[in-house]
Write a protein that holds these residues in place. Structure first.
Motif, mmCIF file in Angstrom:
data_model
loop_
_atom_site.group_PDB
_atom_site.id
_atom_site.type_symbol
_atom_site.label_atom_id
_atom_site.label_comp_id
_atom_site.label_asym_id
_atom_site.label_seq_id
_atom_site.Cartn_x
_atom_site.Cartn_y
_atom_site.Cartn_z
ATOM 1 N N GLU A 57 0.828 -1.084 0.083
ATOM 2 C CA GLU A 57 0.204 0.020 0.048
ATOM 3 C C GLU A 57 0.940 1.091 -0.081
ATOM 4 N N GLU A 58 1.947 1.233 0.842
ATOM 5 C CA GLU A 58 2.868 2.242 0.902
ATOM 6 C C GLU A 58 3.705 2.535 -0.544
ATOM 7 N N ILE A 60 2.572 1.725 -3.494
ATOM 8 C CA ILE A 60 1.527 2.331 -4.402
ATOM 9 C C ILE A 60 1.608 3.688 -4.182
ATOM 10 N N GLU A 61 1.357 4.197 -3.060
ATOM 11 C CA GLU A 61 1.406 5.608 -2.656
ATOM 12 C C GLU A 61 2.423 6.407 -2.920
ATOM 13 N N LEU A 63 4.554 5.734 -5.630
ATOM 14 C CA LEU A 63 4.372 5.607 -6.921
ATOM 15 C C LEU A 63 3.189 6.662 -7.528
ATOM 16 N N ASN A 64 2.317 6.758 -6.640
ATOM 17 C CA ASN A 64 1.309 7.936 -6.965
ATOM 18 C C ASN A 64 1.885 9.318 -7.286
#
Length: 64
Positions: A57-58, A60-61, A63-64
């Protein structure tokens, strides 16, 4: 327009590195694949340890 060109070059570079990793594996060049994988981590903006030791989850955050 310049920003779009830059993003397109980054995407092309990303896929070029992935292609080199696959080719290295196909040619049983595991060390070459590892080197290319480390290059890919650099393109993503962090080191291997970050991606291996961080919850998805971290990542993905990040990379956003």
């Amino acid at each position: 327009m310049i920003e779009k060109d830059h993003i397109m070059r980054l995407i092309q570079t990303f896929f070029d590195v992935i292609n080199r990793i696959v080719n290295s594996i196909d040619n049983d060049d595991i060390e070459g694949a590892k080197i290319q994988l480390n290059n890919l981590y650099g393109l993503l903006g962090n080191k291997e340890d970050y991606f291996l030791n961080t919850k998805y989850e971290e990542v993905i955050e990040f990379l956003n």
